[in-house]
Write a protein that holds these residues in place. Structure first.
Motif, PDB file in Angstrom:
ATOM      1  N   ALA A   1      30.419 -22.290  -8.249  1.00 33.61           N
ATOM      2  CA  ALA A   1      29.716 -22.001  -9.499  1.00 33.61           C
ATOM      3  C   ALA A   1      30.615 -22.431 -10.649  1.00 33.61           C
ATOM      4  CB  ALA A   1      29.395 -20.511  -9.605  1.00 33.61           C
ATOM      5  N   ILE A   2      30.016 -23.049 -11.667  1.00 29.41           N
ATOM      6  CA  ILE A   2      30.775 -23.567 -12.807  1.00 29.41           C
ATOM      7  C   ILE A   2      30.114 -23.078 -14.090  1.00 29.41           C
ATOM      8  CG2 ILE A   2      31.677 -25.654 -13.922  1.00 29.41           C
ATOM      9  CD1 ILE A   2      31.004 -27.156 -11.294  1.00 29.41           C
ATOM     10  N   GLY A   3      30.908 -22.631 -15.040  1.00 29.71           N
ATOM     11  CA  GLY A   3      30.302 -22.221 -16.308  1.00 29.71           C
ATOM     12  C   GLY A   3      31.296 -21.610 -17.262  1.00 29.71           C
ATOM     13  N   ARG A   4      30.898 -21.538 -18.534  1.00 29.96           N
ATOM     14  CA  ARG A   4      31.720 -20.901 -19.552  1.00 29.96           C
ATOM     15  C   ARG A   4      31.740 -19.387 -19.347  1.00 29.96           C
ATOM     16  NH1 ARG A   4      28.743 -24.577 -22.505  1.00 29.96           N
ATOM     17  NH2 ARG A   4      27.259 -22.961 -23.132  1.00 29.96           N
ATOM     18  N   MET A   5      32.699 -18.749 -19.998  1.00 28.44           N
ATOM     19  CA  MET A   5      32.809 -17.298 -19.937  1.00 28.44           C
ATOM     20  C   MET A   5      31.779 -16.673 -20.873  1.00 28.44           C
ATOM     21  SD  MET A   5      35.254 -15.742 -18.043  1.00 28.44           S
ATOM     22  CE  MET A   5      34.153 -16.399 -16.845  1.00 28.44           C
ATOM     23  N   GLU A   6      30.576 -16.473 -20.370  1.00 27.70           N
ATOM     24  CA  GLU A   6      29.532 -15.827 -21.146  1.00 27.70           C
ATOM     25  C   GLU A   6      28.587 -15.103 -20.190  1.00 27.70           C
ATOM     26  OE1 GLU A   6      26.227 -19.278 -21.789  1.00 27.70           O
ATOM     27  OE2 GLU A   6      27.990 -19.414 -23.082  1.00 27.70           O
ATOM     28  N   PRO A   7      28.036 -13.956 -20.612  1.00 31.90           N
ATOM     29  CA  PRO A   7      27.183 -13.164 -19.711  1.00 31.90           C
ATOM     30  C   PRO A   7      25.984 -13.923 -19.169  1.00 31.90           C
ATOM     31  CG  PRO A   7      27.825 -11.863 -21.629  1.00 31.90           C
ATOM     32  CD  PRO A   7      28.287 -13.265 -21.892  1.00 31.90           C
ATOM     33  N   ALA A   8      25.454 -14.892 -19.956  1.00 31.29           N
ATOM     34  CA  ALA A   8      24.251 -15.608 -19.531  1.00 31.29           C
ATOM     35  C   ALA A   8      24.465 -16.407 -18.248  1.00 31.29           C
ATOM     36  CB  ALA A   8      23.776 -16.538 -20.642  1.00 31.29           C
ATOM     37  N   LYS A   9      25.717 -16.712 -17.913  1.00 31.35           N
ATOM     38  CA  LYS A   9      25.981 -17.462 -16.674  1.00 31.35           C
ATOM     39  C   LYS A   9      25.768 -16.598 -15.430  1.00 31.35           C
ATOM     40  CE  LYS A   9      27.041 -21.305 -18.734  1.00 31.35           C
ATOM     41  NZ  LYS A   9      26.143 -22.487 -18.653  1.00 31.35           N
ATOM     42  N   ARG A  10      25.740 -15.284 -15.576  1.00 34.44           N
ATOM     43  CA  ARG A  10      25.402 -14.334 -14.508  1.00 34.44           C
ATOM     44  C   ARG A  10      26.308 -14.461 -13.267  1.00 34.44           C
ATOM     45  NH1 ARG A  10      19.555 -13.368 -12.870  1.00 34.44           N
ATOM     46  NH2 ARG A  10      19.498 -15.566 -12.326  1.00 34.44           N
ATOM     47  N   PHE A  11      27.604 -14.518 -13.502  1.00 33.06           N
ATOM     48  CA  PHE A  11      28.531 -14.571 -12.378  1.00 33.06           C
ATOM     49  C   PHE A  11      28.449 -13.303 -11.541  1.00 33.06           C
ATOM     50  CE2 PHE A  11      31.075 -17.513 -15.262  1.00 33.06           C
ATOM     51  CZ  PHE A  11      30.670 -18.659 -14.605  1.00 33.06           C
ATOM     52  N   ASP A  12      28.181 -12.158 -12.180  1.00 33.08           N
ATOM     53  CA  ASP A  12      28.064 -10.911 -11.430  1.00 33.08           C
ATOM     54  C   ASP A  12      26.882 -10.955 -10.467  1.00 33.08           C
ATOM     55  OD1 ASP A  12      26.295 -11.026 -13.558  1.00 33.08           O
ATOM     56  OD2 ASP A  12      26.431  -8.893 -14.044  1.00 33.08           O
ATOM     57  N   TRP A  13      25.785 -11.570 -10.888  1.00 41.29           N
ATOM     58  CA  TRP A  13      24.633 -11.707  -9.999  1.00 41.29           C
ATOM     59  C   TRP A  13      24.967 -12.606  -8.815  1.00 41.29           C
ATOM     60  CZ3 TRP A  13      21.853 -15.928  -8.333  1.00 41.29           C
ATOM     61  CH2 TRP A  13      20.667 -15.655  -7.643  1.00 41.29           C
ATOM     62  N   MET A  14      25.775 -13.651  -9.063  1.00 39.16           N
ATOM     63  CA  MET A  14      26.158 -14.544  -7.967  1.00 39.16           C
ATOM     64  C   MET A  14      26.894 -13.787  -6.868  1.00 39.16           C
ATOM     65  SD  MET A  14      27.494 -17.910 -10.012  1.00 39.16           S
ATOM     66  CE  MET A  14      26.488 -18.767 -11.227  1.00 39.16           C
TER      67      MET A  14
ATOM     68  N   ARG B   1      22.048 -19.343 -14.617  1.00 39.59           N
ATOM     69  CA  ARG B   1      21.541 -19.120 -15.962  1.00 39.59           C
ATOM     70  C   ARG B   1      20.030 -19.364 -16.000  1.00 39.59           C
ATOM     71  NH1 ARG B   1      23.858 -20.757 -21.925  1.00 39.59           N
ATOM     72  NH2 ARG B   1      22.029 -19.994 -23.061  1.00 39.59           N
ATOM     73  N   ILE B   2      19.337 -18.545 -16.768  1.00 42.30           N
ATOM     74  CA  ILE B   2      17.886 -18.667 -16.927  1.00 42.30           C
ATOM     75  C   ILE B   2      17.599 -19.526 -18.155  1.00 42.30           C
ATOM     76  CG2 ILE B   2      15.753 -17.388 -17.350  1.00 42.30           C
ATOM     77  CD1 ILE B   2      17.105 -14.992 -15.938  1.00 42.30           C
TER      78      ILE B   2
END
Length: 403
Positions: free
Chosen positions: A216-229, A300-301
């Motif tokens: 998984a790749i993404g900026r540090m922001e809640p919208a990336k939903r790393f916790d859901w992953m 992200r949605i």
């Protein structure tokens, strides 16, 4: 003699996908035109090249930064959005545009550069706000001053005397059919899709030698939903216990991102060694990690495009994406790779992981489609649009927009 081109990009550096588009635009256009780059900060070329796989250190172009007076003006406008930076530079770009054969805007806002230009819109932020329904910056001064005093128009809009009608006369490029639809919906103006350039993998590894892991790749922001992953792959691991998750993100010294990074590390610690967090990987390191693993995960949605799943696809991974936004175009809307819920995602991941023939089919399909997102494809399309603009101008007038 080369045509003169002004490239307007208020911020220019390593980071998210938008910056990557700007870097490739500069690299491509500087090889064919006499380019002047206007940005708020002096580009850190080595860091940009390391992040996006570009070669800007070898390119020839000039830099035009803000004056001391413009910096003071920016600091005097209380606005946490940083849009005042865009408008201060936009004002000067409008003044200088007549010295150039063409102006190209690749920044965070839809651009009014005084005369028809080319703009690359990542998302129509201006149209997705109340600003277009308020008194525009191009209104007569008495009306505009009253609107500012009443809080009906942001102060930064008065700096550039921003006009939505002038902006709509640009030739507009954008990153996905989904974003193009939003542009038409919000502004009633056409746009052409030019998919962003995603980095590829120079040393691919055979599927048989790859690990049963997700990247998984993404900026540090809640919208990336790393916790859901972590939640969804914990569910998948009840059936496929050797699955691992690699989360790759930039980490800087800002307090907001630092708190998110610390939370991500704590979440990974609690989950166990099957979740690994990688901060500030170089392009070579990230490509290597993608090449070693079979799958990609993007959560992200309504992502405007999704540079991360495009990079996964170009590295030979099978990416799973949320069934929304522009990211579905990366997998051609294949329902086997687009999920709508936690249960749906788990079922589709397990179906693919348990079927070798299906893996081969999807890998072949995704890899062929991923050529649309290569830097070479982007460069060809970009040059074609610029040459057509120089020859024919923007593609006809657009309807007037009522403020």
């Amino acid at each position: 003699m080369k045509k003169r081109l002004l490239l307007f990009s208020e911020e220019f550096g390593p980071g998210g996908g938008g910056y990557g588009v700007s870097a490739h635009v500069l690299q491509t256009l500087s090889a064919h035109y006499d380019v002047t780059l206007m940005s708020y900060s002096q580009p850190q070329l080595e860091a940009i090249d390391l992040s996006f796989g570009t070669r800007l250190v070898d390119c020839q172009w000039r830099y035009e930064g803000p004056t001391l007076a413009e910096r003071l003006l920016v600091s005097a406008i209380p606005d946490t959005s940083r849009f005042q930076r865009v408008n201060v530079l936009m004002k000067r770009a409008r003044r200088l545009s007549e010295q150039f054969d063409v102006t190209f805007a690749c920044c965070s806002l839809e651009s009014d550069l005084g005369r028809p230009a080319i703009q690359y819109i990542h998302y129509p932020y201006m149209g997705h706000s109340d600003w277009r329904n308020q008194v525009p910056g191009s209104a007569p001064w008495p009306k505009l001053a009253l609107a500012v005093l009443r809080g009906q128009t942001p102060r930064w809009m008065t700096v550039s005397r921003y006009s939505f009608d002038r902006m709509r006369r640009n030739l507009t490029l954008t990153n996905s059919r989904w974003t193009s639809g939003r542009i038409r919906e919000l502004f009633d103006m056409p746009s052409s899709v030019l998919y962003p350039p995603a980095a590829g993998c120079n040393h691919p590894i055979s599927w048989a030698k790859r690990r049963n892991g997700f990247v998984a790749i993404g900026r540090m922001e809640p919208a990336k939903r790393f916790d859901w992953m972590v939640e969804i792959l914990a569910l998948v691991r009840t059936r496929v216990p050797d699955v691992k998750l690699h989360i790759c993100a930039p980490r800087d010294g800002m307090a907001s991102t630092q708190a998110l990074a610390n939370g991500l590390e704590e979440m990974a610690r609690k989950a166990g060694p099957w979740v690994q967090v990688h901060f500030n990987l170089s392009r070579e390191e990230l490509n290597g990690l993608l090449a070693e693993n079979r799958y990609g995960l993007h959560a992200r949605i309504d992502e405007h495009f999704g540079m991360a799943p495009a990079e996964m696809a170009r590295a030979g991974c099978i990416p799973f994406v949320h069934d929304s936004g522009g990211q579905v175009e990366i997998v051609e809307g294949d329902p086997r790779l687009c999920y709508s819920s936690t249960e749906d995602a788990a079922a589709k991941m397990l179906a693919v992981m348990g079927d070798a023939a299906l893996q081969d089919e999807l890998r072949d399909k995704v890899s062929r489609h991923a050529e649309l997102f290569s830097p070479e494809s982007f460069a060809r399309g970009l040059l074609n649009h610029v040459e057509n603009f120089l020859t024919h101008g923007p593609a006809g007038p657009s309807k007037e927009h009522l403020h």
